[in-house]
Enzyme design. Structure first.
Site, PDB file in Angstrom:
ATOM      1  CG  ASP A 237      35.774  32.040  46.204  1.00  0.00           C
ATOM      2  OD1 ASP A 237      35.370  31.366  47.164  1.00  0.00           O
ATOM      3  OD2 ASP A 237      35.302  31.903  45.055  1.00  0.00           O
TER       4      ASP A 237
ATOM      5  CG  HIS B  37      33.128  34.105  49.459  1.00  0.00           C
ATOM      6  ND1 HIS B  37      32.735  33.542  48.269  1.00  0.00           N
ATOM      7  CD2 HIS B  37      32.999  35.452  49.284  1.00  0.00           C
ATOM      8  CE1 HIS B  37      32.372  34.499  47.417  1.00  0.00           C
ATOM      9  NE2 HIS B  37      32.537  35.665  48.010  1.00  0.00           N
TER      10      HIS B  37
END
Ligand code: NAG
Length: 393
Positions: free
Chosen positions: A219, A242
Site C-alpha cells: 500500500d 502506492h
C-alpha cells in the site's frame, strides 16, 4: 597551612563526585536477565513489560537492551506517562509476532507506545508475520482487521533509527497525535500485493521527520492523514507500493487539515503512484496546503503526479462527488522519469473547491520514451522552467 587545600583531599573529593556521577549514570535493563528467551518461541511479553515498567519508573536515563536472538512477543503496550524522559531501547534482535493472526488481529497494534516522552528505538527487526492474514483477506473469508506493527500515539520526542519492519499484518508504523518524531534509516518490507500494509502513516502530528528510508510494500509507502503538519521526508526510496500519499482526506465533515509538508529527494520504482493527494468526494472542512514535492525520480510509475478528489469506494456517501477539501499551494519541483501510463500528470480537483496555486517547475515525465499527457479539471496554477508534458493548468 590553614588555608592550604591538601592535594589528597582534592583527590578524595573528586573521586567522591566522580563516583556519584557514575552511580547516577544510565541504568540498563537486559530483557534476558528479566526472563526473555531469544529462541523464537518462548513468550517473552512479560519480560519486556517488566523492563518497560522499570525503565519508565526510573528517574535516571535508562536503556532497555535486547540482545541478539528471536523474541516472540504478543501485544506489548509501552504505556506512559513515565517519570523518565530518556529511555533508549536498543535492539540487536528480531522481535516476532504470533503467526496466528487471531492473537493480534483485533488488538489495534502489536508494539504500542502511548503517552511517552523521550523514547529512542534503535535497531531491531520487527517481524509482523502478516502473510497468514493477507491470505485470509485474499480468500474473501471473514478475517480480523490486523494489527499495526509499531505505533506511537500521544507522545513527544521520539527517535526511531535503523529499524526494519517486515510483513506487517496491517500498517507497519503509525504516528498518531505526536510532536517531534524523527525516523531515520527505517526499512519496510512486505509483498507488493499485501493489503493495507502502509509503510509509515502519520496523522494528527506535528514535527515529524522521516529520513533515509527504504519502503517496499503493498500500500502507500508513506501515508499522511488529517492533522499532519510540519512534516519533512527526505531521501526516501519507495517501491513496490502506492507512493507517498496525502490522504485520503475529507472522510469526515469536520476534519483537521494538512499543512507544511515537504518531500525532498525521493525515488519511486514501479509504484502505483508517485506523489499523490487524495480526498473523498464529499463535504468536509479539511484542507491540504503548503506542500512541496522536490527532486523526485519516477521509474515506471503508473500515476507519477496525481491529485484525486473523487475518492468514493463503492460509490456510497458522496452526493454529487463534490469534495469540500481545499487544496492550495502545492509545488512540484524537479520531478522527472517515466510514467507507466499515458497520463503522467493528473489534477482531478473538486468542482466545488478547485485546487489553487498549483506550481509545476522543471517537470519532465515520459511515457514509453515519448511525450506523456497531462489532464486537469478544476485546477488552477502556474508552470515554469521546462515542463513536459505541457502543463494543463
Ligand atoms: C515547516 O515545517 C518544517 C519542518 O518540516 C519547520 O522547520 C518549519 O518551521 C515549518 N514552517 C512553518 C511556517 O511552520
Amino acid at each position: 597551612m590553614g588555608n592550604h587545600r591538601s592535594p589528597l583531599l582534592v583527590a578524595l573529593v573528586s573521586v567522591f563526585f566522580y563516583s556519584s556521577v557514575v552511580l547516577a549514570a544510565p541504568v540498563t535493563y537486559n530483557v534476558v536477565s528479566l526472563g526473555a528467551k531469544g529462541d523464537g518461541k518462548t513468550d517473552s511479553t512479560r519480560a519486556f513489560l517488566t523492563a518497560w515498567t522499570q525503565a519508565c519508573a526510573s528517574v535516571s536515563p535508562a536503556t532497555i537492551y535486547v540482545p541478539a536472538g528471536r523474541f516472540y512477543l504478543r501485544k506489548v503496550a509501552f504505556n506512559g506517562p513515565c517519570k523518565n524522559t530518556a529511555i533508549l531501547i536498543r535492539i540487536d534482535a528480531t522481535l516476532v509476532a504470533p503467526s496466528d493472526y487471531n492473537v493480534l488481529g483485533n488488538s489495534g497494534s502489536w508494539l504500542a507506545f502511548s503517552h511517552v516522552k523521550g523514547v529512542t528505538l534503535s535497531g531491531g527487526i520487527l517481524d509482523g508475520q502478516g502473510t497468514g492474514l493477507w491470505a485470509c483477506k485474499a480468500s474473501g473469508k471473514g478475517c480480523p482487521t490486523g494489527a499495526t506493527t509499531l505505533e506511537f500515539s500521544n507522545s513527544n520526542n521520539i527517535v526511531v533509527s535503523g529499524l526494519t519492519s517486515l510483513n506487517s499484518q496491517m500498517f507497519h508504523i503509525v504516528v498518531n497525535g505526536c510532536q517531534n518524531v524523527k525516523m531515520q534509516g527505517v526499512k519496510v518490507s512486505a509483498d507488493g500485493n499485501s493489503p493495507n500494509t502502509d509503510g509509515i502513516h502519520v496523522q494528527l502530528s506535528s514535527g515529524v521527520t522521516i529520513l533515509n528510508s527504504n519502503i517496499r510494500t503493498g500500500d502507500d509507502c508513506i501515508s499522511i492523514g488529517p492533522g499532519a503538519t510540519n512534516l519533512w521526508m527526505e531521501n526516501i526510496a519507495c517501491g513496490p507500493g502506492h507512493g507517498i500519499s496525502i490522504g485520503s482526506l475529507g472522510k469526515d465533515a469536520n476534519e483537521a487539515g494538512v499543512q507544511n509538508v515537504t518531500v525532498k529527494t525521493a525515488t519511486f520504482t514501479g509504484t502505483q503512484n508517485g506523489v499523490r493527494i487524495k480526498s473523498w468526494g464529499r463535504a468536509s472542512n479539511g484542507f491540504a496546503r503548503n506542500i512541496l514535492f522536490q527532486h523526485a525520480v519516477m521509474v515506471n510509475v503508473q500515476n507519477p503526479i496525481v491529485i484525486d478528489q473523487n475518492y468514493c469506494p463503492d460509490n456510497k456517501g458522496c452526493p454529487g462527488q463534490v469534495s469540500g477539501v481545499k487544496i492550495s499551494d502545492v509545488t512540484y519541483q524537479d520531478i522527472h522519469g517515466s510514467s507507466a501510463t499515458e497520463v503522467a500528470v493528473k489534477f482531478d480537483c473538486s468542482p466545488g473547491n478547485p485546487c489553487s496555486r498549483i506550481r509545476l517547475e522543471n517537470v519532465k515525465l515520459t511515457y514509453q520514451n515519448q511525450v506523456a499527457a497531462a489532464s486537469c479539471s478544476h485546477a488552477v496554477g502556474t508552470s515554469s522552467g521546462l515542463v513536459q508534458p505541457t502543463s494543463c493548468l
